[in-house]
Design an enzyme around this catalytic site. Structure first.
Site, PDB file in Angstrom:
ATOM      1  N   LYS A  54       0.839  -1.209   0.000  1.00 27.54           N
ATOM      2  CA  LYS A  54       0.000   0.000   0.000  1.00 27.54           C
ATOM      3  C   LYS A  54       0.867   1.251   0.000  1.00 27.54           C
ATOM      4  CE  LYS A  54      -3.837  -2.246   2.308  1.00 27.54           C
ATOM      5  NZ  LYS A  54      -4.417  -2.698   3.567  1.00 27.54           N
ATOM      6  N   GLN A  98      -4.964  -1.354   9.546  1.00 29.11           N
ATOM      7  CA  GLN A  98      -4.896  -2.706   8.981  1.00 29.11           C
ATOM      8  C   GLN A  98      -5.533  -3.717   9.934  1.00 29.11           C
ATOM      9  OE1 GLN A  98      -3.796  -3.441   5.893  1.00 29.11           O
ATOM     10  NE2 GLN A  98      -4.121  -5.637   6.149  1.00 29.11           N
ATOM     11  N   ASP A 121     -11.439   2.847   4.000  1.00 28.38           N
ATOM     12  CA  ASP A 121     -11.863   1.441   3.949  1.00 28.38           C
ATOM     13  C   ASP A 121     -13.390   1.332   3.849  1.00 28.38           C
ATOM     14  OD1 ASP A 121      -9.980  -0.650   3.982  1.00 28.38           O
ATOM     15  OD2 ASP A 121      -9.469  -0.261   6.080  1.00 28.38           O
TER      16      ASP A 121
HETATM   17  N1  GUN Z   1      -7.102  -6.717   6.088  1.00 32.18           N
HETATM   18  C1  GUN Z   1      -7.402  -7.469   5.000  1.00 32.18           C
HETATM   19  N2  GUN Z   1      -8.080  -6.740   4.086  1.00 32.18           N
HETATM   20  C2  GUN Z   1      -8.204  -5.495   4.611  1.00 32.18           C
HETATM   21  C3  GUN Z   1      -8.770  -4.294   4.138  1.00 32.18           C
HETATM   22  O1  GUN Z   1      -9.355  -4.222   3.041  1.00 32.18           O
HETATM   23  N3  GUN Z   1      -8.674  -3.230   4.959  1.00 32.18           N
HETATM   24  C4  GUN Z   1      -8.069  -3.294   6.173  1.00 32.18           C
HETATM   25  N4  GUN Z   1      -8.046  -2.199   6.919  1.00 32.18           N
HETATM   26  N5  GUN Z   1      -7.518  -4.390   6.651  1.00 32.18           N
HETATM   27  C5  GUN Z   1      -7.573  -5.481   5.860  1.00 32.18           C
END
Ligand code: GUN
Length: 296
Positions: A54, A98, A121
């Site tokens: 990311k 995350q 998100d």
């Molecule tokens: N962990 C796995 N997929 C995601 C996601 O799309 N967003 C976040 N914040 N954590 C994750």
């Protein structure tokens, strides 16, 4: 019928290029650089890989990336204090915590402490409610990526029968809302659904998001249907590690009209949509028009 392969890797590259163009324009015309803060608590290896990816892609499209890596034993109070700081930082337009979080932290409480306008998100309860009532919101990245691919392939989705297999808050439920928003007739199927094969056989669009390797065989797929496979499952086959989806690709590709592969389908779209959401959040925060084609 041999299915057309929907190339998520190529489409994600196109989305990132669109985001990068818009970011360059924002910098030049408005002197604004979008910023994304990613918070990682603990050392989960898969999460570390995602967060690194990311951060790298954020910088590649010209945005500022702020990474906050906290110890696994970080207190809820300290994590909430950091989120508070990011909420009031004008250089931060998007915040992502995350998941999963270590067990001693209350995930709902943490997510709902993020400013909904910065919740890239789309997990905050306000954004869930806005999406459910058809109002402007931040939309979860994976379902947004699936929607973009479906729109690109079909143009209009109006009147199509769609089945979403899986009822998670991250994918299944928001996916169903998005398809409903595009005027599909939507069924959400799950582990207790009676006669799942029959439900899937009626669908023009199948979105599989259950996390069970190859659970949807090709003979459940209606001739010509579009199959979006959200699953990313690691399995061992012939002594080798392999990534497979929730759909049995080989047999489904013989019946579907179009299908996303695993890997290279939905996966790359998720981070591309995170970048798109950060750009959208930045435009909204500054009262600027939203980027076209990058929102629901
Ligand atoms: N962990 C796995 N997929 C995601 C996601 O799309 N967003 C976040 N914040 N954590 C994750």
């Amino acid at each position: 019928m041999v299915a057309q392969v929907i190339d998520g890797k190529a489409f994600a590259a196109k989305v990132r290029a669109q985001v990068a163009d818009q970011v360059a324009k924002l910098k030049e015309e408005n002197g604004i650089t979008p910023g994304l803060a990613v918070v990682l608590v603990g050392e989960d290896p898969a999460s570390q890989v995602y967060v690194r990816s990311k951060g790298k892609q954020t910088v590649e499209v010209g945005m500022n990336s702020y990474e906050h890596k906290l110890e696994a034993n970080t207190s809820e109070e300290d994590l909430l204090a950091l989120i508070d700081k990011l909420n009031s930082d004008p250089a931060v337009h998007g915040i992502l915590v995350q998941l999963p979080l270590p067990k001693h932290l209350n995930e709902d409480l943490v997510i709902n402490s993020i400013d909904p306008a910065k919740d890239v998100d789309g997990f905050h309860i306000s954004n869930v409610g806005l999406l459910g009532t058809g109002q402007k919101s931040m939309v979860p990245c994976t379902p947004l990526g699936c929607l973009m691919m479906l729109r690109e392939h079909h143009g209009s989705l109006s009147g199509m029968d769609a089945v979403v297999i899986g009822r998670s808050n991250i994918v299944g439920k928001p996916m169903a809302q998005l398809l409903l928003g595009d005027s599909c007739t939507v069924t959400i199927a799950h582990s207790r659904t009676k006669d799942l094969p029959d439900v899937v056989r009626r669908a023009d669009i199948v979105v599989a998001a259950v996390g069970r390797p190859e659970m949807v065989p090709g003979d459940w797929i209606k001739e010509g249907a579009t199959v979006i496979d959200v699953g990313i499952n690691r399995i061992e086959r012939d002594g080798k590690n392999k990534l497979v989806g929730d759909v049995d690709y080989a047999s489904a590709a013989e019946r579907a009209g179009a299908i996303t592969p695993v890997p290279g389908g939905v996966g790359p779209m998720t981070i591309a949509c995170l970048l798109a959401n950060t750009l959208t959040a930045c435009c909204r925060a500054n009262g600027l028009p939203e980027p076209e084609g990058l929102t629901a």
